[in-house]
Design a protein around this motif. Sequence first.
Motif, PDB file in Angstrom:
ATOM      1  N   UNK A 298       0.692   7.499   4.262  1.00  0.00           N
ATOM      2  CA  UNK A 298       1.377   7.237   3.005  1.00  0.00           C
ATOM      3  C   UNK A 298       2.839   7.647   3.135  1.00  0.00           C
ATOM      4  N   UNK A 299       3.685   6.958   2.405  1.00  0.00           N
ATOM      5  CA  UNK A 299       5.117   7.247   2.481  1.00  0.00           C
ATOM      6  C   UNK A 299       5.411   8.684   2.083  1.00  0.00           C
ATOM      7  N   UNK A 300       4.654   9.194   1.098  1.00  0.00           N
ATOM      8  CA  UNK A 300       4.916  10.552   0.630  1.00  0.00           C
ATOM      9  C   UNK A 300       4.648  11.596   1.704  1.00  0.00           C
ATOM     10  N   UNK A 301       3.718  11.306   2.618  1.00  0.00           N
ATOM     11  CA  UNK A 301       3.344  12.313   3.612  1.00  0.00           C
ATOM     12  C   UNK A 301       4.387  12.477   4.704  1.00  0.00           C
TER      13      UNK A 301
ATOM     14  N   UNK B  92      11.721  15.165   1.321  1.00  0.00           N
ATOM     15  CA  UNK B  92      11.617  15.963   0.096  1.00  0.00           C
ATOM     16  C   UNK B  92      10.194  16.416  -0.196  1.00  0.00           C
ATOM     17  N   UNK B  93       9.195  15.561   0.064  1.00  0.00           N
ATOM     18  CA  UNK B  93       7.818  15.954  -0.205  1.00  0.00           C
ATOM     19  C   UNK B  93       7.380  17.047   0.762  1.00  0.00           C
TER      20      UNK B  93
ATOM     21  N   UNK C 160       0.813  -1.218   0.000  1.00  0.00           N
ATOM     22  CA  UNK C 160       0.000   0.000   0.000  1.00  0.00           C
ATOM     23  C   UNK C 160       0.845   1.266   0.000  1.00  0.00           C
ATOM     24  N   UNK C 161       2.200   1.101  -0.083  1.00  0.00           N
ATOM     25  CA  UNK C 161       3.122   2.235  -0.107  1.00  0.00           C
ATOM     26  C   UNK C 161       2.886   3.162   1.097  1.00  0.00           C
ATOM     27  N   UNK C 162       2.766   2.560   2.285  1.00  0.00           N
ATOM     28  CA  UNK C 162       2.483   3.354   3.479  1.00  0.00           C
ATOM     29  C   UNK C 162       3.342   2.888   4.646  1.00  0.00           C
ATOM     30  N   UNK C 163       3.307   3.682   5.720  1.00  0.00           N
ATOM     31  CA  UNK C 163       4.039   3.394   6.947  1.00  0.00           C
ATOM     32  C   UNK C 163       3.069   3.295   8.111  1.00  0.00           C
ATOM     33  N   UNK C 164       3.454   2.539   9.114  1.00  0.00           N
ATOM     34  CA  UNK C 164       2.695   2.499  10.365  1.00  0.00           C
ATOM     35  C   UNK C 164       3.479   3.326  11.381  1.00  0.00           C
TER      36      UNK C 164
ATOM     37  N   UNK D 197      -4.082  23.669  -5.725  1.00  0.00           N
ATOM     38  CA  UNK D 197      -5.322  24.359  -5.353  1.00  0.00           C
ATOM     39  C   UNK D 197      -6.473  23.378  -5.305  1.00  0.00           C
ATOM     40  N   UNK D 198      -7.181  23.394  -4.193  1.00  0.00           N
ATOM     41  CA  UNK D 198      -8.312  22.515  -4.018  1.00  0.00           C
ATOM     42  C   UNK D 198      -7.938  21.115  -3.602  1.00  0.00           C
ATOM     43  N   UNK D 199      -6.607  20.882  -3.353  1.00  0.00           N
ATOM     44  CA  UNK D 199      -6.158  19.554  -2.976  1.00  0.00           C
ATOM     45  C   UNK D 199      -5.475  19.647  -1.624  1.00  0.00           C
ATOM     46  N   UNK D 200      -5.845  18.865  -0.647  1.00  0.00           N
ATOM     47  CA  UNK D 200      -5.199  18.934   0.667  1.00  0.00           C
ATOM     48  C   UNK D 200      -3.733  18.510   0.577  1.00  0.00           C
ATOM     49  N   UNK D 201      -2.905  19.175   1.386  1.00  0.00           N
ATOM     50  CA  UNK D 201      -1.498  18.835   1.433  1.00  0.00           C
ATOM     51  C   UNK D 201      -1.303  17.563   2.236  1.00  0.00           C
ATOM     52  N   UNK D 202      -0.534  16.605   1.657  1.00  0.00           N
ATOM     53  CA  UNK D 202      -0.313  15.330   2.329  1.00  0.00           C
ATOM     54  C   UNK D 202       1.157  15.137   2.592  1.00  0.00           C
TER      55      UNK D 202
END
Length: 277
Positions: A253-256, A260-261, A236-240, A272-277
């Motif tokens: 999610x790993x990106x959050x 760098x992200x 799922x490309x995520x972390x716990x 715009x109109x998209x929440x920052x993750x």
Amino acid sequence: MAVSFTRYGRLYYLDPGSHSPKVGDRVLVPTDSGPEVAECVWAPQYVSEDVDGLPVCGGIADDEHLTRDETNRRRRAEARSVSKRLIKRHSLPMKVVGIDYLDADNVYTVYFSAPHRVDFRALVRDLARNLRARVELRQIGPRDEARLQGGIGPCGRDLCCATFLKDFEPVSVRMAKDQDLPVNPMRIAGACGRLMCCLKYEHPLYQEFRASAPRLGANVETPEGSGVVVGHNVPSDSLVVRLNDGGRRCACSKASVCGPRIQHDEAYGGAEGEPTT
């Protein structure tokens, strides 16, 4: 198109040429020993990419070819029975896995498995005398034995080696460890008793994930607060993450949580109109 020489056996791909066989039709497949009869499993279809080097289908098998194929099938069955009987008579620790027969050269090839090297010279002479043909014996390993016999894997599907897998690539216990699988021979072994070939399939994905994701125990910032990485979920490309506030665990999610992200979002903000993750 795809054909199979045995029911539920390995698939072989052909260029249909000018022929249009349907699923279930018996067609001619060019081989080194001449055209052989196989069953059409996938009807001819267009593919998006260019595929070169495929053998060309020889057309629909006629009655002569079908009669020859049935005769060869009976000869292989007879050779298997004779081989088992003579192996038992010679008290050899061998197991017959498969039989090939070339009627053009009148040659039988007997594939067998054994725990060690076997002196089968006397057996070959008896087989040649009983079958009235030249006989070759070839010892094969556990993986090739599973490929020839076929079967169902732990996943509930036909064995990869008996269907689409053409070459055996090296598989190591390290691959199971990298994928957080239990290093238990009963859990990671295939029908052949060796490590499952499918351990190789997703291993590059796990390597890529671990190269860019925060390691276990690393302090990270998540949308729900700061915490410590306690697990990876590669599919799922995520972390716990265990949050410092209350010890609650959350999946991010790993990106959050990657540096760098986060730096990019701080500098430019989310779309715009998209929440920052």
